[in-house]
Design a protein around this motif. Structure first.
Motif, PDB file in Angstrom:
ATOM      1  N   THR A 147     -63.430   5.291  56.444  1.00 36.70           N
ATOM      2  CA  THR A 147     -63.276   6.736  56.624  1.00 36.70           C
ATOM      3  C   THR A 147     -61.870   7.273  56.395  1.00 36.70           C
ATOM      4  O   THR A 147     -61.687   8.497  56.331  1.00 36.70           O
ATOM      5  N   PHE A 148     -60.875   6.419  56.301  1.00 36.62           N
ATOM      6  CA  PHE A 148     -59.507   6.935  56.302  1.00 36.62           C
ATOM      7  C   PHE A 148     -59.129   7.680  55.033  1.00 36.62           C
ATOM      8  O   PHE A 148     -58.195   8.485  55.034  1.00 36.62           O
ATOM      9  N   LYS A 149     -59.841   7.461  53.954  1.00 39.56           N
ATOM     10  CA  LYS A 149     -59.586   8.248  52.742  1.00 39.56           C
ATOM     11  C   LYS A 149     -59.885   9.719  52.973  1.00 39.56           C
ATOM     12  O   LYS A 149     -59.377  10.596  52.245  1.00 39.56           O
ATOM     13  N   ASN A 150     -60.698   9.996  53.992  1.00 43.85           N
ATOM     14  CA  ASN A 150     -61.029  11.384  54.330  1.00 43.85           C
ATOM     15  C   ASN A 150     -60.171  11.931  55.471  1.00 43.85           C
ATOM     16  O   ASN A 150     -60.254  13.126  55.787  1.00 43.85           O
ATOM     17  N   ARG A 151     -59.362  11.072  56.076  1.00 41.53           N
ATOM     18  CA  ARG A 151     -58.599  11.488  57.260  1.00 41.53           C
ATOM     19  C   ARG A 151     -57.174  11.926  56.914  1.00 41.53           C
ATOM     20  O   ARG A 151     -56.536  12.633  57.702  1.00 41.53           O
ATOM     21  N   VAL A 152     -56.640  11.458  55.777  1.00 35.01           N
ATOM     22  CA  VAL A 152     -55.263  11.775  55.392  1.00 35.01           C
ATOM     23  C   VAL A 152     -55.220  12.227  53.939  1.00 35.01           C
ATOM     24  O   VAL A 152     -56.169  12.018  53.169  1.00 35.01           O
ATOM     25  N   ASP A 153     -54.085  12.817  53.542  1.00 35.55           N
ATOM     26  CA  ASP A 153     -53.918  13.295  52.167  1.00 35.55           C
ATOM     27  C   ASP A 153     -53.531  12.175  51.212  1.00 35.55           C
ATOM     28  O   ASP A 153     -53.839  12.242  50.019  1.00 35.55           O
ATOM     29  N   TYR A 154     -52.844  11.153  51.731  1.00 35.87           N
ATOM     30  CA  TYR A 154     -52.301  10.077  50.886  1.00 35.87           C
ATOM     31  C   TYR A 154     -52.592   8.754  51.579  1.00 35.87           C
ATOM     32  O   TYR A 154     -52.230   8.565  52.741  1.00 35.87           O
ATOM     33  N   LEU A 155     -53.246   7.831  50.872  1.00 38.76           N
ATOM     34  CA  LEU A 155     -53.595   6.541  51.469  1.00 38.76           C
ATOM     35  C   LEU A 155     -53.426   5.434  50.431  1.00 38.76           C
ATOM     36  O   LEU A 155     -54.156   5.384  49.435  1.00 38.76           O
ATOM     37  N   LYS A 156     -52.437   4.588  50.653  1.00 37.74           N
ATOM     38  CA  LYS A 156     -52.229   3.433  49.782  1.00 37.74           C
ATOM     39  C   LYS A 156     -51.785   2.261  50.638  1.00 37.74           C
ATOM     40  O   LYS A 156     -51.186   2.439  51.703  1.00 37.74           O
ATOM     41  N   ALA A 157     -52.065   1.059  50.166  1.00 39.65           N
ATOM     42  CA  ALA A 157     -51.696  -0.144  50.924  1.00 39.65           C
ATOM     43  C   ALA A 157     -51.012  -1.148  50.013  1.00 39.65           C
ATOM     44  O   ALA A 157     -51.386  -1.298  48.844  1.00 39.65           O
ATOM     45  N   SER A 158     -50.024  -1.833  50.571  1.00 40.45           N
ATOM     46  CA  SER A 158     -49.327  -2.900  49.850  1.00 40.45           C
ATOM     47  C   SER A 158     -48.523  -3.723  50.834  1.00 40.45           C
ATOM     48  O   SER A 158     -47.988  -3.196  51.809  1.00 40.45           O
ATOM     49  N   GLY A 159     -48.421  -5.010  50.552  1.00 38.99           N
ATOM     50  CA  GLY A 159     -47.562  -5.867  51.353  1.00 38.99           C
ATOM     51  C   GLY A 159     -46.239  -6.152  50.675  1.00 38.99           C
ATOM     52  O   GLY A 159     -45.356  -6.785  51.248  1.00 38.99           O
ATOM     53  N   ASN A 160     -46.067  -5.669  49.445  1.00 38.26           N
ATOM     54  CA  ASN A 160     -44.845  -5.891  48.678  1.00 38.26           C
ATOM     55  C   ASN A 160     -43.762  -4.902  49.092  1.00 38.26           C
ATOM     56  O   ASN A 160     -43.992  -3.682  49.117  1.00 38.26           O
ATOM     57  N   ARG A 161     -42.584  -5.401  49.381  1.00 32.08           N
ATOM     58  CA  ARG A 161     -41.515  -4.553  49.916  1.00 32.08           C
ATOM     59  C   ARG A 161     -41.134  -3.426  48.956  1.00 32.08           C
ATOM     60  O   ARG A 161     -40.992  -2.269  49.364  1.00 32.08           O
ATOM     61  N   ASP A 162     -40.950  -3.749  47.675  1.00 36.73           N
ATOM     62  CA  ASP A 162     -40.554  -2.725  46.711  1.00 36.73           C
ATOM     63  C   ASP A 162     -41.665  -1.696  46.508  1.00 36.73           C
ATOM     64  O   ASP A 162     -41.391  -0.497  46.374  1.00 36.73           O
ATOM     65  N   THR A 163     -42.904  -2.168  46.499  1.00 30.42           N
ATOM     66  CA  THR A 163     -44.028  -1.249  46.329  1.00 30.42           C
ATOM     67  C   THR A 163     -44.147  -0.310  47.512  1.00 30.42           C
ATOM     68  O   THR A 163     -44.468   0.880  47.354  1.00 30.42           O
ATOM     69  N   ILE A 164     -43.875  -0.821  48.712  1.00 31.94           N
ATOM     70  CA  ILE A 164     -43.912   0.033  49.903  1.00 31.94           C
ATOM     71  C   ILE A 164     -42.894   1.162  49.774  1.00 31.94           C
ATOM     72  O   ILE A 164     -43.200   2.333  50.043  1.00 31.94           O
ATOM     73  N   PHE A 165     -41.696   0.835  49.315  1.00 33.94           N
ATOM     74  CA  PHE A 165     -40.664   1.868  49.150  1.00 33.94           C
ATOM     75  C   PHE A 165     -41.064   2.863  48.063  1.00 33.94           C
ATOM     76  O   PHE A 165     -40.842   4.075  48.199  1.00 33.94           O
ATOM     77  N   GLN A 166     -41.679   2.368  46.997  1.00 31.71           N
ATOM     78  CA  GLN A 166     -42.148   3.253  45.930  1.00 31.71           C
ATOM     79  C   GLN A 166     -43.222   4.201  46.439  1.00 31.71           C
ATOM     80  O   GLN A 166     -43.242   5.389  46.098  1.00 31.71           O
ATOM     81  N   GLN A 167     -44.129   3.676  47.268  1.00 31.77           N
ATOM     82  CA  GLN A 167     -45.164   4.530  47.852  1.00 31.77           C
ATOM     83  C   GLN A 167     -44.536   5.590  48.745  1.00 31.77           C
ATOM     84  O   GLN A 167     -44.955   6.764  48.735  1.00 31.77           O
ATOM     85  N   TYR A 168     -43.546   5.196  49.501  1.00 32.20           N
ATOM     86  CA  TYR A 168     -42.852   6.117  50.399  1.00 32.20           C
ATOM     87  C   TYR A 168     -42.194   7.253  49.620  1.00 32.20           C
ATOM     88  O   TYR A 168     -42.357   8.438  49.956  1.00 32.20           O
ATOM     89  N   THR A 169     -41.460   6.921  48.576  1.00 33.88           N
ATOM     90  CA  THR A 169     -40.794   7.962  47.789  1.00 33.88           C
ATOM     91  C   THR A 169     -41.815   8.819  47.039  1.00 33.88           C
ATOM     92  O   THR A 169     -41.624  10.029  46.891  1.00 33.88           O
ATOM     93  N   GLU A 170     -42.901   8.204  46.592  1.00 33.06           N
ATOM     94  CA  GLU A 170     -43.962   8.966  45.925  1.00 33.06           C
ATOM     95  C   GLU A 170     -44.575   9.976  46.889  1.00 33.06           C
ATOM     96  O   GLU A 170     -44.833  11.128  46.517  1.00 33.06           O
ATOM     97  N   PHE A 171     -44.814   9.551  48.109  1.00 34.41           N
ATOM     98  CA  PHE A 171     -45.380  10.459  49.115  1.00 34.41           C
ATOM     99  C   PHE A 171     -44.453  11.640  49.340  1.00 34.41           C
ATOM    100  O   PHE A 171     -44.900  12.805  49.364  1.00 34.41           O
ATOM    101  N   LEU A 172     -43.162  11.375  49.518  1.00 35.74           N
ATOM    102  CA  LEU A 172     -42.217  12.467  49.755  1.00 35.74           C
ATOM    103  C   LEU A 172     -42.112  13.383  48.544  1.00 35.74           C
ATOM    104  O   LEU A 172     -41.983  14.610  48.688  1.00 35.74           O
ATOM    105  N   ASP A 173     -42.164  12.808  47.346  1.00 38.69           N
ATOM    106  CA  ASP A 173     -42.110  13.627  46.131  1.00 38.69           C
ATOM    107  C   ASP A 173     -43.312  14.561  46.034  1.00 38.69           C
ATOM    108  O   ASP A 173     -43.204  15.685  45.524  1.00 38.69           O
ATOM    109  N   GLN A 174     -44.463  14.092  46.520  1.00 43.20           N
ATOM    110  CA  GLN A 174     -45.694  14.873  46.424  1.00 43.20           C
ATOM    111  C   GLN A 174     -45.870  15.865  47.573  1.00 43.20           C
ATOM    112  O   GLN A 174     -46.710  16.760  47.493  1.00 43.20           O
TER     113      GLN A 174
END
Length: 468
Positions: A147-174
């Motif tokens: 259900t969480f795809k319907n609970r938030v505007d942005y939902l992505k998962a990763s265990g990779n450190r660089d990818t996590i930071f990329q997701q974070y900056t992408e979220f803020l950019d959007q």
């Protein structure tokens, strides 16, 4: 009539402007979650041989909660309570691979309705069920349980450190300009397996908790754990630095918390201190005076009402956590009188040992702690490190009879006691069980009575701790 319409329009415009001004004052919120992170293993919590300058700086600019505890020593159960402000029994989340039911509202949904742009990213948030078993996946998809795809505007998962930071900056950019945002940034550190080789301290120079056997292999394993935390600190630093570069740090509430205790001896998977005692740090310039420390008794269910309150949104009556905002300015804020936590099934394994399957409850205040082991006949079995060299070495020493008696009793007793009672002030490592002793009879009965009430009110399925 024209004058009346004009006046009405001006009044409406005034209140619309006030509402927009209120929205603009709503803080952004960032929740940084470490995985399997026991207190006190941070520099700002007083552990001397660990270097965590970024998290320490966050603490120096805000408030440290010294007595923060999760509602379970396992990620799914604990995260469910954090996400909803309700205990795991209340929301029926005591089975490890269970998805959070659509009928249970999470606080990101409430923030979203209150005008926030919301996101969850990084390490798995663990609340949409588990997709490791095909038969489970079929059920999740058949009944639309993810259900969480319907609970938030942005939902992505990763265990990779660089990818996590990329997701974070992408979220803020959007994130829409002029609109407050909430984002949960999850990290895998310091979860096993430990692989932060470049961040590890010297095993010979670290302090080993006094209730652990001090062996060479245990020191090496513990140093690897501390290395994971030091690596995590560098990642937290990247997030905070980016926030500052964007000019968002002054109007952003930043929270750092562990999801449950570390996979260490008598830690994760147990109701002992190292299983549920986690770091909690909150920074919000303008609202929180820098350099504060709180001894308030805090539970994971307190995060949701705190976020909602700071955002100026109503807290639903079904949320049982406490708003922590009074602690920001009142050193006397005490928090809860008592904290409750549960131990349920862990992982997807069959019930072959107490790592995969154990059922327990605990209640404690600042002075005393009661643990109720419902399956007391099953001995202690470690979560996530049963195959590690240091544990195999301890098992060998136990088999040979060369492990010192106090450690042997703590780790390798044939069975546990149904009830354990500890004086947390005199016995912080929880090694001297007072349950059944005449001098502790009154406090033992009082805690059992309170636990009994809590279990009844929350429709617990375990036998009650006070027999007829």
């Amino acid at each position: 009539m024209i004058r009346f319409v004009t006046l009405f329009a001006l009044v409406l415009l005034h209140f619309t402007a006030l509402a927009q001004a209120k929205k603009s004052r709503q803080p952004n919120i960032i929740l940084i979650v470490s995985d399997d992170h026991s207190a006190p293993f941070l520099g700002c919590y007083g552990y001397p041989e660990i270097k965590t300058p970024n998290i320490d700086k966050l603490a120096a600019e805000g408030i440290i909660f010294k007595k923060a505890y999760t509602t379970a020593p396992q990620c799914v159960l604990s995260r469910a309570a954090i996400m909803t402000g309700r205990n795991t029994l209340d929301i029926q989340m005591t089975r490890f691979s269970a998805p959070l039911d659509a009928s249970v509202t999470s606080y990101p949904e409430l923030l979203r309705k209150g005008g926030y742009h919301t996101g969850i990213l990084g390490r798995s948030f663990h609340l949409d069920g588990n997709r490791r078993v095909p038969e489970t996946v079929a059920v999740l998809e058949k009944y639309n349980l993810e259900t969480f795809k319907n609970r938030v505007d942005y939902l992505k998962a990763s265990g990779n450190r660089d990818t996590i930071f990329q997701q974070y900056t992408e979220f803020l950019d959007q994130a829409p300009k002029g609109k407050p945002f909430f984002v949960q940034v999850g990290y895998s550190d310091p979860h096993r397996l430990f692989n932060a080789k470049n961040f590890e301290p010297d095993p010979a120079k670290i302090s080993v908790p006094a209730h652990w056997p001090d062996t060479k292999l245990l020191r090496e394993d513990f140093a690897a754990y501390l290395g994971e935390i030091q690596r995590l600190d560098s990642d937290v630093g990247r997030v905070l630095e980016d926030l500052k570069k964007r000019g968002l740090d002054q109007n952003t509430l930043v929270v750092f918390i562990g999801d449950n205790g570390g996979a260490l001896l008598r830690g994760k998977g147990t109701l002992y201190d190292l299983g549920i005692h986690v770091p909690l740090i909150i920074r919000y310039p303008g609202l929180i005076k820098a350099g504060q420390t709180s001894d308030a008794l805090v539970s994971g269910i307190d995060i949701a009402p705190t976020f909602l309150s700071v955002a100026g949104l109503p807290v639903p009556k079904e949320i049982t956590g406490q708003n922590l905002a009074p602690a920001f300015s009142n050193p006397q804020f005490a928090g809860h009188d008592h904290i409750f936590a549960v131990r349920g099934a862990h992982g997807q394994g069959l019930p072959t040992n107490s790592s995969n399957f154990d059922l327990g409850r605990t209640i404690f205040n600042k002075k005393y702690k009661l643990i109720y082991n419902a399956i007391w006949q099953i001995p202690y079995h470690p979560v996530d490190f049963a195959g590690q060299p240091f544990w195999l070495d301890l098992k060998q020493k136990h088999a040979e009879g060369t492990l010192a008696e106090p450690f042997d009793k703590l780790l390798f007793a044939d069975r546990r006691q149904m009830f354990e009672l500890y004086d947390e002030e005199k016995d912080p490592f929880e090694t001297n069980n007072l349950a059944g002793k005449p001098e502790a009879k009154q406090i033992e009965h009082e805690l059992k009575s309170r636990l009994q009430e809590w279990m009844i009110v929350n429709r617990d399925y375990l036998p009650l701790p006070i027999a007829p």
